[in-house]
Motif scaffolding. Structure first.
Motif, PDB file in Angstrom:
ATOM      1  N   LEU A 146      -6.029  29.069 -50.377  1.00  0.00           N
ATOM      2  CA  LEU A 146      -6.740  27.951 -49.753  1.00  0.00           C
ATOM      3  C   LEU A 146      -7.417  27.067 -50.787  1.00  0.00           C
ATOM      4  O   LEU A 146      -7.299  25.843 -50.756  1.00  0.00           O
ATOM      5  CB  LEU A 146      -7.773  28.483 -48.748  1.00  0.00           C
ATOM      6  N   VAL A 147      -8.117  27.701 -51.723  1.00  0.00           N
ATOM      7  CA  VAL A 147      -8.863  26.927 -52.721  1.00  0.00           C
ATOM      8  C   VAL A 147      -7.909  26.241 -53.695  1.00  0.00           C
ATOM      9  O   VAL A 147      -8.001  25.030 -53.935  1.00  0.00           O
ATOM     10  CB  VAL A 147      -9.859  27.829 -53.476  1.00  0.00           C
ATOM     11  N   GLU A 148      -6.986  27.005 -54.271  1.00  0.00           N
ATOM     12  CA  GLU A 148      -6.087  26.450 -55.286  1.00  0.00           C
ATOM     13  C   GLU A 148      -5.053  25.508 -54.679  1.00  0.00           C
ATOM     14  O   GLU A 148      -4.773  24.438 -55.225  1.00  0.00           O
ATOM     15  CB  GLU A 148      -5.374  27.582 -56.017  1.00  0.00           C
ATOM     16  N   PHE A 149      -4.465  25.909 -53.547  1.00  0.00           N
ATOM     17  CA  PHE A 149      -3.321  25.171 -53.035  1.00  0.00           C
ATOM     18  C   PHE A 149      -3.717  23.902 -52.291  1.00  0.00           C
ATOM     19  O   PHE A 149      -2.975  22.914 -52.330  1.00  0.00           O
ATOM     20  CB  PHE A 149      -2.470  26.087 -52.154  1.00  0.00           C
ATOM     21  N   THR A 150      -4.845  23.921 -51.588  1.00  0.00           N
ATOM     22  CA  THR A 150      -5.308  22.663 -50.985  1.00  0.00           C
ATOM     23  C   THR A 150      -5.609  21.658 -52.088  1.00  0.00           C
ATOM     24  O   THR A 150      -5.298  20.467 -51.965  1.00  0.00           O
ATOM     25  CB  THR A 150      -6.576  22.873 -50.134  1.00  0.00           C
ATOM     26  N   GLY A 151      -6.183  22.151 -53.182  1.00  0.00           N
ATOM     27  CA  GLY A 151      -6.452  21.281 -54.320  1.00  0.00           C
ATOM     28  C   GLY A 151      -5.179  20.745 -54.950  1.00  0.00           C
ATOM     29  O   GLY A 151      -5.060  19.552 -55.240  1.00  0.00           O
ATOM     30  N   THR A 157      -0.526  14.690 -53.716  1.00  0.00           N
ATOM     31  CA  THR A 157      -0.458  13.593 -52.754  1.00  0.00           C
ATOM     32  C   THR A 157      -0.780  12.257 -53.414  1.00  0.00           C
ATOM     33  O   THR A 157      -0.088  11.255 -53.215  1.00  0.00           O
ATOM     34  CB  THR A 157      -1.432  13.839 -51.590  1.00  0.00           C
ATOM     35  N   MET A 158      -1.818  12.262 -54.228  1.00  0.00           N
ATOM     36  CA  MET A 158      -2.217  11.019 -54.884  1.00  0.00           C
ATOM     37  C   MET A 158      -1.293  10.672 -56.033  1.00  0.00           C
ATOM     38  O   MET A 158      -0.946   9.511 -56.254  1.00  0.00           O
ATOM     39  CB  MET A 158      -3.667  11.157 -55.398  1.00  0.00           C
ATOM     40  N   ALA A 159      -0.835  11.688 -56.758  1.00  0.00           N
ATOM     41  CA  ALA A 159      -0.024  11.439 -57.951  1.00  0.00           C
ATOM     42  C   ALA A 159       1.415  11.071 -57.605  1.00  0.00           C
ATOM     43  O   ALA A 159       2.010  10.188 -58.233  1.00  0.00           O
ATOM     44  CB  ALA A 159      -0.044  12.663 -58.857  1.00  0.00           C
ATOM     45  N   LEU A 160       2.007  11.733 -56.592  1.00  0.00           N
ATOM     46  CA  LEU A 160       3.427  11.570 -56.310  1.00  0.00           C
ATOM     47  C   LEU A 160       3.713  10.574 -55.190  1.00  0.00           C
ATOM     48  O   LEU A 160       4.717   9.876 -55.220  1.00  0.00           O
ATOM     49  CB  LEU A 160       4.041  12.929 -55.958  1.00  0.00           C
ATOM     50  N   ILE A 274     -11.815  16.948 -55.210  1.00  0.00           N
ATOM     51  CA  ILE A 274     -11.827  16.768 -56.671  1.00  0.00           C
ATOM     52  C   ILE A 274     -10.402  16.586 -57.204  1.00  0.00           C
ATOM     53  O   ILE A 274     -10.136  15.706 -58.040  1.00  0.00           O
ATOM     54  CB  ILE A 274     -12.508  17.970 -57.354  1.00  0.00           C
ATOM     55  N   SER A 275      -9.472  17.409 -56.712  1.00  0.00           N
ATOM     56  CA  SER A 275      -8.082  17.312 -57.159  1.00  0.00           C
ATOM     57  C   SER A 275      -7.451  15.988 -56.756  1.00  0.00           C
ATOM     58  O   SER A 275      -6.658  15.415 -57.507  1.00  0.00           O
ATOM     59  CB  SER A 275      -7.268  18.469 -56.566  1.00  0.00           C
ATOM     60  N   PHE A 276      -7.782  15.501 -55.561  1.00  0.00           N
ATOM     61  CA  PHE A 276      -7.286  14.204 -55.115  1.00  0.00           C
ATOM     62  C   PHE A 276      -7.751  13.092 -56.052  1.00  0.00           C
ATOM     63  O   PHE A 276      -6.970  12.217 -56.450  1.00  0.00           O
ATOM     64  CB  PHE A 276      -7.776  13.938 -53.686  1.00  0.00           C
ATOM     65  N   LEU A 277      -9.020  13.146 -56.429  1.00  0.00           N
ATOM     66  CA  LEU A 277      -9.571  12.133 -57.332  1.00  0.00           C
ATOM     67  C   LEU A 277      -8.963  12.246 -58.728  1.00  0.00           C
ATOM     68  O   LEU A 277      -8.697  11.223 -59.376  1.00  0.00           O
ATOM     69  CB  LEU A 277     -11.098  12.282 -57.401  1.00  0.00           C
ATOM     70  N   ILE A 278      -8.724  13.474 -59.179  1.00  0.00           N
ATOM     71  CA  ILE A 278      -8.092  13.667 -60.491  1.00  0.00           C
ATOM     72  C   ILE A 278      -6.662  13.111 -60.468  1.00  0.00           C
ATOM     73  O   ILE A 278      -6.218  12.448 -61.419  1.00  0.00           O
ATOM     74  CB  ILE A 278      -8.080  15.159 -60.878  1.00  0.00           C
ATOM     75  N   GLY A 279      -5.943  13.384 -59.377  1.00  0.00           N
ATOM     76  CA  GLY A 279      -4.595  12.850 -59.236  1.00  0.00           C
ATOM     77  C   GLY A 279      -4.585  11.332 -59.260  1.00  0.00           C
ATOM     78  O   GLY A 279      -3.721  10.714 -59.896  1.00  0.00           O
ATOM     79  N   PHE A 280      -5.549  10.737 -58.565  1.00  0.00           N
ATOM     80  CA  PHE A 280      -5.663   9.275 -58.563  1.00  0.00           C
ATOM     81  C   PHE A 280      -5.948   8.741 -59.961  1.00  0.00           C
ATOM     82  O   PHE A 280      -5.330   7.762 -60.415  1.00  0.00           O
ATOM     83  CB  PHE A 280      -6.783   8.846 -57.606  1.00  0.00           C
ATOM     84  N   ALA A 281      -6.878   9.402 -60.659  1.00  0.00           N
ATOM     85  CA  ALA A 281      -7.248   8.956 -62.012  1.00  0.00           C
ATOM     86  C   ALA A 281      -6.069   9.076 -62.976  1.00  0.00           C
ATOM     87  O   ALA A 281      -5.798   8.153 -63.770  1.00  0.00           O
ATOM     88  CB  ALA A 281      -8.430   9.781 -62.516  1.00  0.00           C
TER      89      ALA A 281
END
Length: 290
Positions: A146-151, A157-160, A274-281
């Motif tokens: 849940l923690v790793e995979f949702t991230g 999602t943002m990167a691809l 956090i992962s979504f924002l990192i992907g966007f950045a």
């Protein structure tokens, strides 16, 4: 002592609850493989029958059990384990004990209230189910997934920005992570000789819990073209999994549902954000467009 007319309806309800509990405990005893657990269940079933007889002396009539309750707890025990079913019944036993204690005019009911309270300690002492002894392994696999995979999926999602690519890469990542987690749990359990748990079973519980969670979280990206809709549904699935698992865990282990649910939900959604924002950045810095 003669039953007061104003108490007759309540006593008939008590009587029906006792005969229902008697039959349920008998059925649970019939499917319990552990001899010591089975003896406890049979003893409680006999005690419930005694309570029924005590109440019948006041009302003077026989009553039928709640058939739905019998079917409900029997199948809960079959599907989710006998401990889960027992713990739900335990909550009903607690409420009954307080109800009996309110009828101070009837000495036998005070004794029955004390006996109902004793059920809780006996039931807690009988928790020896294999699935509960490996609950730590399930928690490890479920929580990490849940923690790793949702991230990871939020970052993808943002990167691809392509649902099929996200599902494909997510599947590879999820399977590899499940195998890694299972291997780690195997080595960890094998090194702890005093746990009484089998390393292979621990690894299987962890790996399967991880894989099931991965499958549930990837499914929205397979079903929907729009990545944002897929992301929202995936996060909803994560919350649903957290809720269902923690309800089961809190009942079986007598722990606080809200606290456990809140901790897991905040961790999973926080990492996803956090992962979504990192992907966007990263997408902005590297300039990848897929």
């Amino acid at each position: 002592m003669k039953l007061k007319e104003k108490d007759r309806k309540t006593f008939l309800r008590f009587q029906r609850e006792e005969i229902t509990a008697h039959i349920i405990y008998q059925k649970l005893a019939s499917i319990e493989k552990e001899a010591s657990n089975r003896r406890i269940l049979e003893g409680i079933a006999a005690q419930e029958a005694t309570h029924y007889d005590n109440l019948k002396r006041y009302t003077g009539i026989d009553v039928k059990p709640y058939r739905r309750g019998i079917v409900k707890y029997y199948w809960l025990a079959r599907v989710f384990g006998i401990t889960f079913a027992i713990k739900l019944m335990e909550a009903d036993e607690e409420s009954s004990s307080f109800t009996y204690a309110a009828y101070t005019d009837y000495p036998e009911l005070l004794q029955m209230a004390q006996e109902e309270e004793m059920h809780e300690n006996e039931l807690i002492a009988m928790i020896k189910e294999e699935r509960l002894s490996y609950m730590g392994s399930v928690v490890l696999g479920l929580n990490d997934a849940l923690v790793e995979f949702t991230g990871a999926l939020a970052g993808y999602t943002m990167a691809l920005n392509d649902s099929k690519s996200i599902a494909f890469i997510g599947s590879i990542t999820g399977i590899a992570a499940a195998l890694s987690m299972a291997s780690s749990e195997y080595l960890s359990t094998k090194s702890e000789t005093d746990t009484g748990k089998h390393p292979v079973k621990s690894a299987l519980y962890t790996g399967i819990a991880y894989l099931i969670t991965v499958l549930a979280l990837i499914t929205p990206f397979i079903l929907f073209e729009n990545v944002l809709i897929s992301l929202i549904v995936m996060l909803a699935m994560a919350i649903l999994i957290i809720g269902l698992f923690n309800y089961y865990y809190s009942v079986a282990k007598s722990e606080n549902f809200r606290k456990r649910f809140g901790e897991m939900a905040v961790l999973s959604l926080g990492v996803a954000l956090i992962s979504f924002l990192i992907g966007f950045a990263l997408k902005q810095v590297i300039g990848i467009e897929i």
